[in-house]
Design a protein around this motif. Structure first.
Motif, mmCIF file in Angstrom:
data_model
loop_
_atom_site.group_PDB
_atom_site.id
_atom_site.type_symbol
_atom_site.label_atom_id
_atom_site.label_comp_id
_atom_site.label_asym_id
_atom_site.label_seq_id
_atom_site.Cartn_x
_atom_site.Cartn_y
_atom_site.Cartn_z
ATOM 1 N N ALA A 55 46.562 45.195 34.997
ATOM 2 C CA ALA A 55 46.042 45.305 33.630
ATOM 3 C C ALA A 55 45.364 46.668 33.495
ATOM 4 O O ALA A 55 44.931 47.255 34.486
ATOM 5 C CB ALA A 55 45.042 44.190 33.373
ATOM 6 N N THR A 56 45.285 47.164 32.264
ATOM 7 C CA THR A 56 44.567 48.422 32.037
ATOM 8 C C THR A 56 43.063 48.158 32.042
ATOM 9 O O THR A 56 42.290 48.903 32.623
ATOM 10 C CB THR A 56 44.996 49.047 30.685
ATOM 11 N N SER A 57 42.676 47.065 31.391
ATOM 12 C CA SER A 57 41.268 46.668 31.414
ATOM 13 C C SER A 57 41.172 45.174 31.135
ATOM 14 O O SER A 57 42.155 44.524 30.773
ATOM 15 C CB SER A 57 40.457 47.456 30.380
ATOM 16 N N GLY A 58 39.973 44.636 31.315
ATOM 17 C CA GLY A 58 39.781 43.200 31.137
ATOM 18 C C GLY A 58 40.004 42.457 32.445
ATOM 19 O O GLY A 58 40.336 43.076 33.468
ATOM 20 N N THR A 59 39.796 41.143 32.423
ATOM 21 C CA THR A 59 39.977 40.357 33.650
ATOM 22 C C THR A 59 40.992 39.256 33.430
ATOM 23 O O THR A 59 41.209 38.803 32.302
ATOM 24 C CB THR A 59 38.648 39.687 34.086
ATOM 25 N N VAL A 60 41.612 38.845 34.539
ATOM 26 C CA VAL A 60 42.522 37.703 34.499
ATOM 27 C C VAL A 60 42.335 36.891 35.776
ATOM 28 O O VAL A 60 42.191 37.462 36.868
ATOM 29 C CB VAL A 60 43.996 38.158 34.298
ATOM 30 N N ARG A 61 42.291 35.588 35.622
ATOM 31 C CA ARG A 61 42.236 34.674 36.774
ATOM 32 C C ARG A 61 43.337 33.640 36.611
ATOM 33 O O ARG A 61 43.495 33.052 35.538
ATOM 34 C CB ARG A 61 40.887 33.951 36.842
ATOM 35 N N VAL A 62 44.091 33.430 37.685
ATOM 36 C CA VAL A 62 45.146 32.421 37.679
ATOM 37 C C VAL A 62 44.777 31.410 38.752
ATOM 38 O O VAL A 62 44.638 31.785 39.926
ATOM 39 C CB VAL A 62 46.517 33.069 38.001
ATOM 40 N N LEU A 63 44.555 30.168 38.374
ATOM 41 C CA LEU A 63 44.095 29.127 39.302
ATOM 42 C C LEU A 63 42.858 29.634 40.061
ATOM 43 O O LEU A 63 42.709 29.413 41.259
ATOM 44 C CB LEU A 63 45.217 28.730 40.270
ATOM 45 N N GLY A 64 42.045 30.374 39.360
ATOM 46 C CA GLY A 64 40.801 30.887 39.948
ATOM 47 C C GLY A 64 40.974 32.157 40.761
ATOM 48 O O GLY A 64 39.991 32.691 41.273
#
Ligand SMILES: Nc1ncnc2c1ncn2[C@@H]1O[C@H](COP(=O)(O)OP(=O)(O)OP(=O)(O)O)[C@@H](O)[C@H]1O
Length: 312
Positions: A55-64
């Motif tokens: 990602a360029t910015s921001g957060t992502v969580r997949v199954l934590g």
């Protein structure tokens, strides 16, 4: 556990195209549709979830988990069925799926058994030793689904799984996806632009447009018109409208049904039942009016975004 959680997720490609813009959402387990027109940003979203693209910015969580930091752990728990045909024509389904099971870490015998079992689940058991090149489109779609499931993931990402299928093939694929989501307890995110299909199998929906979130909600919430109750009586719809008017409720007739504006509380139900009984009418149905998803997305309705964090 939340399946996918993003905060202000943004993806800008080097050429300057912003494919995802400030996307904040929380997806709960179930069968979730990811919808959007061509270029809306669905593939970009999936690539980021799989840890294939940063990602360029921001957060992502997949199954934590953070897919950028732990892509292997994410991929061990997520299965991916791509949209386009990418299968080796010279191999059999059994060979390919066994190979992928081995890559996921299973020993040879266990991988073969697991591949057979998965191919049975998708309805390809009898045909599993035939070369994929001779398969129909529907069979190839099933192989793609089997390879996505062979490592027993917690989450399946399916990209246009009914692509290229005839109506019977679509029905069979939708039934299969629904069964996987309900009986096997695997959560599913399915990319599709076919709202009728989504309505049939999905529990919730995320709509994106131009990389921005349009709407995220349960399908039930989107298709239930909270403001209108639908009363179905065989004969005597006019009588019922009159009986409701006597009770101070302005209803209107639509064929055999009577549409009643619903109050904020549940008292309208009692008024309707009272009017039906007083008019001596047989009541066939009393329900909230349901809308089709297609009505929501073709009427150019202003998208409804409920706050900055959306829980699906
Ligand atoms: N590698 C790339 N470099 C530059 N721009 C890209 C790249 N990949 C995608 N884009 C652009 O980003 C935007 C979102 O594309 P994306 O493929 O994520 O959309 P999509 O919703 O999956 O579309 P489709 O349904 O057609 O697959 C589009 O404008 C696309 O042209």
């Amino acid at each position: 556990m939340t399946l996918i959680e993003t905060t202000a997720l943004t993806k800008r490609y080097p050429a300057g195209v912003v494919a995802l813009s400030d996307l904040t959402l929380a997806v709960q387990p179930g069968i979730v549709a990811l919808v959007g027109a061509n270029g809306a940003g669905k593939s970009t979203f999936i690539k980021i979830i799989l840890g294939l693209l940063p990602a360029t910015s921001g957060t992502v969580r997949v199954l934590g988990l953070d897919p950028a930091a732990e892509p292997d752990r994410v991929r061990s728990r997520v299965g991916y069925m791509p949209e386009h045909d990418c299968l080796p024509p010279e191999q059999s389904a059994a060979e390919l799926v066994t190979h992928l099971a081995r890559i996921s870490g299973l020993p040879r015998t266990a991988a073969r058994e697991r591949a057979s079992e998965t191919l049975r689940h998708v309805g390809l058991y009898e045909e599993r030793y035939r070369q994929i090149g001779g398969y129909s489109t529907g069979m190839k779609q099933r192989v793609k689904l089997a390879q996505a499931m062979v490592h027993d993931p917690d989450l399946l990402l399916l990209d246009e799984p009914t692509n290229g299928l005839d109506p019977a093939g679509r029905d069979a694929m939708l039934d299969l996806i629904h069964r996987i989501g309900t009986e096997f307890g695997i959560s599913i995110v399915v990319c599709s632009h076919l709202l009728g299909e989504i309505e049939r199998i999905c529990t919730s929906l995320i709509a994106i447009d131009g990389g921005k979130l349009l709407r995220a909600d349960t399908v039930a919430a989107m298709t239930t018109d909270r403001d209108v109750l639908l009363v179905e009586v065989d004969e005597g719809a006019d009588t019922l409208v009159a009986a409701l008017a006597e009770r101070g409720v302005a209803a209107r007739r639509d064929g055999h049904t009577v549409l009643v504006p619903a109050g904020a509380d549940e008292s309208t139900y009692d008024v309707i039942l009272d009017a039906v009984v007083a008019a001596g009418l047989p009541l066939h149905r009393l329900d909230r009016q349901r809308r089709r998803l297609s009505e929501l997305f073709t009427n150019n309705q202003a998208p409804e975004i409920k706050g900055s964090v959306l829980h699906v």
